[in-house]
Motif scaffolding. Structure first.
Motif, mmCIF file in Angstrom:
data_model
loop_
_atom_site.group_PDB
_atom_site.id
_atom_site.type_symbol
_atom_site.label_atom_id
_atom_site.label_comp_id
_atom_site.label_asym_id
_atom_site.label_seq_id
_atom_site.Cartn_x
_atom_site.Cartn_y
_atom_site.Cartn_z
ATOM 1 N N THR A 1 0.832 -1.273 -0.105
ATOM 2 C CA THR A 1 0.011 -0.093 0.011
ATOM 3 C C THR A 1 0.851 1.140 0.090
ATOM 4 O OG1 THR A 1 -1.835 1.069 1.104
ATOM 5 C CG2 THR A 1 -0.350 -0.126 2.659
ATOM 6 N N ASP A 2 0.535 2.269 -0.954
ATOM 7 C CA ASP A 2 1.177 3.402 -1.156
ATOM 8 C C ASP A 2 0.549 4.243 -2.110
ATOM 9 O OD1 ASP A 2 4.692 4.096 -0.601
ATOM 10 O OD2 ASP A 2 3.347 5.637 -1.654
ATOM 11 N N ARG A 3 0.335 5.517 -1.858
ATOM 12 C CA ARG A 3 -0.126 6.365 -2.568
ATOM 13 C C ARG A 3 0.269 6.485 -4.211
ATOM 14 N NH1 ARG A 3 -3.846 10.039 -1.247
ATOM 15 N NH2 ARG A 3 -4.436 10.285 0.911
ATOM 16 N N ALA A 4 1.572 5.961 -4.136
ATOM 17 C CA ALA A 4 2.269 6.028 -5.460
ATOM 18 C C ALA A 4 1.666 4.900 -6.250
ATOM 19 C CB ALA A 4 3.804 5.708 -5.206
ATOM 20 N N PHE A 5 1.085 3.949 -5.668
ATOM 21 C CA PHE A 5 0.511 2.680 -6.452
ATOM 22 C C PHE A 5 -0.816 3.013 -6.887
ATOM 23 C CE2 PHE A 5 3.076 0.082 -3.193
ATOM 24 C CZ PHE A 5 4.098 0.307 -3.908
ATOM 25 N N GLY A 6 -1.554 4.049 -6.554
ATOM 26 C CA GLY A 6 -3.029 4.353 -6.835
ATOM 27 C C GLY A 6 -3.042 4.809 -8.328
ATOM 28 N N GLY A 7 -4.393 4.554 -8.675
ATOM 29 C CA GLY A 7 -4.620 4.678 -10.028
ATOM 30 C C GLY A 7 -4.102 4.173 -11.207
ATOM 31 N N ALA A 8 -3.687 2.959 -10.641
ATOM 32 C CA ALA A 8 -3.017 1.827 -11.637
ATOM 33 C C ALA A 8 -3.898 1.146 -12.707
ATOM 34 C CB ALA A 8 -2.149 1.021 -10.753
ATOM 35 N N ASP A 9 -3.460 0.811 -13.899
ATOM 36 C CA ASP A 9 -3.931 -0.091 -14.737
ATOM 37 C C ASP A 9 -3.455 -1.399 -14.536
ATOM 38 O OD1 ASP A 9 -1.825 -0.048 -16.179
ATOM 39 O OD2 ASP A 9 -2.711 0.831 -18.058
ATOM 40 N N THR A 10 -3.834 -2.375 -15.157
ATOM 41 C CA THR A 10 -3.448 -3.696 -14.976
ATOM 42 C C THR A 10 -2.011 -3.901 -15.188
ATOM 43 O OG1 THR A 10 -3.792 -4.335 -17.274
ATOM 44 C CG2 THR A 10 -5.583 -4.753 -15.937
ATOM 45 N N TRP A 11 -1.242 -3.112 -16.025
ATOM 46 C CA TRP A 11 0.158 -3.251 -16.273
ATOM 47 C C TRP A 11 0.790 -2.607 -15.148
ATOM 48 C CZ3 TRP A 11 4.084 -4.792 -18.861
ATOM 49 C CH2 TRP A 11 5.467 -4.273 -18.816
ATOM 50 N N ALA A 12 0.455 -1.337 -14.496
ATOM 51 C CA ALA A 12 1.207 -0.946 -13.505
ATOM 52 C C ALA A 12 0.719 -1.753 -12.172
ATOM 53 C CB ALA A 12 0.672 0.544 -13.205
ATOM 54 N N THR A 13 -0.439 -2.363 -12.072
ATOM 55 C CA THR A 13 -0.802 -3.302 -10.777
ATOM 56 C C THR A 13 0.122 -4.484 -10.888
ATOM 57 O OG1 THR A 13 -3.228 -2.425 -10.959
ATOM 58 C CG2 THR A 13 -2.668 -4.606 -9.911
ATOM 59 N N SER A 14 0.140 -4.968 -12.138
ATOM 60 C CA SER A 14 1.054 -6.375 -12.099
ATOM 61 C C SER A 14 2.243 -6.096 -11.894
ATOM 62 C CB SER A 14 0.906 -7.094 -13.275
ATOM 63 O OG SER A 14 1.177 -6.503 -14.450
ATOM 64 N N THR A 15 2.879 -5.052 -12.548
ATOM 65 C CA THR A 15 4.321 -4.504 -12.184
ATOM 66 C C THR A 15 4.402 -4.428 -10.555
ATOM 67 O OG1 THR A 15 4.321 -3.250 -14.155
ATOM 68 C CG2 THR A 15 6.009 -2.522 -12.506
ATOM 69 N N THR A 16 3.657 -3.779 -9.920
ATOM 70 C CA THR A 16 3.936 -3.518 -8.313
ATOM 71 C C THR A 16 3.953 -4.919 -7.924
ATOM 72 O OG1 THR A 16 2.735 -1.373 -8.610
ATOM 73 C CG2 THR A 16 3.058 -2.270 -6.337
#
Ligand code: FAD
Length: 264
Positions: free
Chosen positions: A86-101
């Motif tokens: 959890t981190d504000r930096a991870f917010g608003g992610a699409d699937t690519w950014a979600t899976s990267t995280t």
């Protein structure tokens, strides 16, 4: 076997209603739940642990701080521990950014098997599991109806197809995505609920995983796709009642309506 189950906290979409006047979604009072395909994934992991008591089941969820609830619920079902990413930096992610995280967080964990749900009932893309596998360079089997451990390094996955199934043998470490039909998830136990409050929970922010991922590929900024507009589907118009027709006439009337709408 060391198993990590990726669990997403989602609004219970069966409870979301459409306001017929404004055509907007009524979200008030809609409870948050464990995504159903993920709950089957937790059950699959717990069955492996039942048969192989040395196994460990870790729950990983990325989301706002309240996503801790779904991790605690899974621990109350029998999982061992949890990681909240959890981190504000991870917010608003699409699937690519979600899976990267999520892949970045998984690089901090020693595992043999990663289980994700086939699909989340809110985003509905079914992309995150396969993308995690790609980021980590691991084999993947999606649409799992059953997961069996053959030996320390091998699992068998029964993979659903439209008209048949395949039994796929896969070497660990690997990623499997599970279907809600896989198994009826067990209930939390009273003791489990009690233990879940004291269970170990790691909370990782960007600083904890930033060495493991490309920080340009996370959150809203790192998302190649953006939702430009979101709107409710138009409600259906009033139905037409056909009366005083013979059976043949009624059948013809229905067929011509279906043809008019290009349904047949
Ligand atoms: C184009 C686009 C833009 C978006 N923009 C935003 C936005 O601006 N703000 C916003 O809040 N959301 C946004 N989303 C939604 C967000 O990206 C998705 O909810 C998220 O990427 C997961 O995708 P999904 O829900 O389709 O999951 P799926 O790919 O259907 O999920 C498959 C499985 O992956 C695992 N998984 C998925 N997400 C998580 C998670 N967070 N933690 C643990 N496991 C997980 C679960 O096991 C799940 O069953 C956007 C989505 C899209 C497609």
């Amino acid at each position: 076997m060391k198993i990590v189950v990726c669990v997403k906290q989602v609004p219970d979409t069966t409870e979301v209603r459409l306001d017929p006047k404004t055509n907007t979604l009524i979200r008030d009072g809609v409870p948050s739940i464990i995504n159903p395909d993920d709950k089957a994934g937790i059950e699959a992991a717990l069955r492996i642990k039942d048969e192989n008591p040395d196994s460990t089941v870790t729950i990983l969820s990325m989301g706002p701080p309240q996503a801790e609830e779904v991790i605690r619920e899974a621990i109350a079902m029998g999982a061992d521990d949890g990681v909240l990413v959890t981190d504000r930096a991870f917010g608003g992610a699409d699937t690519w950014a979600t899976s990267t995280t999520i892949a970045g967080a998984l690089r901090n964990i020693d595992f043999d098997l990663v289980i994700a749900g086939r699909q989340a009932i809110d985003g509905d893309t079914a992309q995150v599991g396969p993308q995690i596998a790609e980021h980590l360079g691991l084999p993947q089997v999606s649409y799992a109806e059953d997961v069996k451990v053959v030996d320390e390094n091998t699992i068998h996955v029964r993979r659903q197809f439209e008209d048949r199934y395949h039994i796929v043998e896969v070497k660990t470490p690997c990623v499997v995505t599970t279907l809600a039909e896989l198994a009826e998830p067990r209930y939390m136990t009273v003791g489990g609920v009690y233990d879940s409050y004291n269970a170990e929970m790691k909370v990782w922010g960007l600083d904890d995983i930033k060495e493991n991922l490309n920080v340009d590929h996370i959150g809203l900024k790192g998302s190649p796709t953006k939702v430009k507009k979101s709107y409710a589907k138009e409600g259906k118009g009033q139905g037409v009642l056909l009366t005083d027709l013979s059976a043949d006439e009624a059948a013809r009337a229905i067929i011509s309506k279906l043809e008019e709408k290009f349904i047949i």
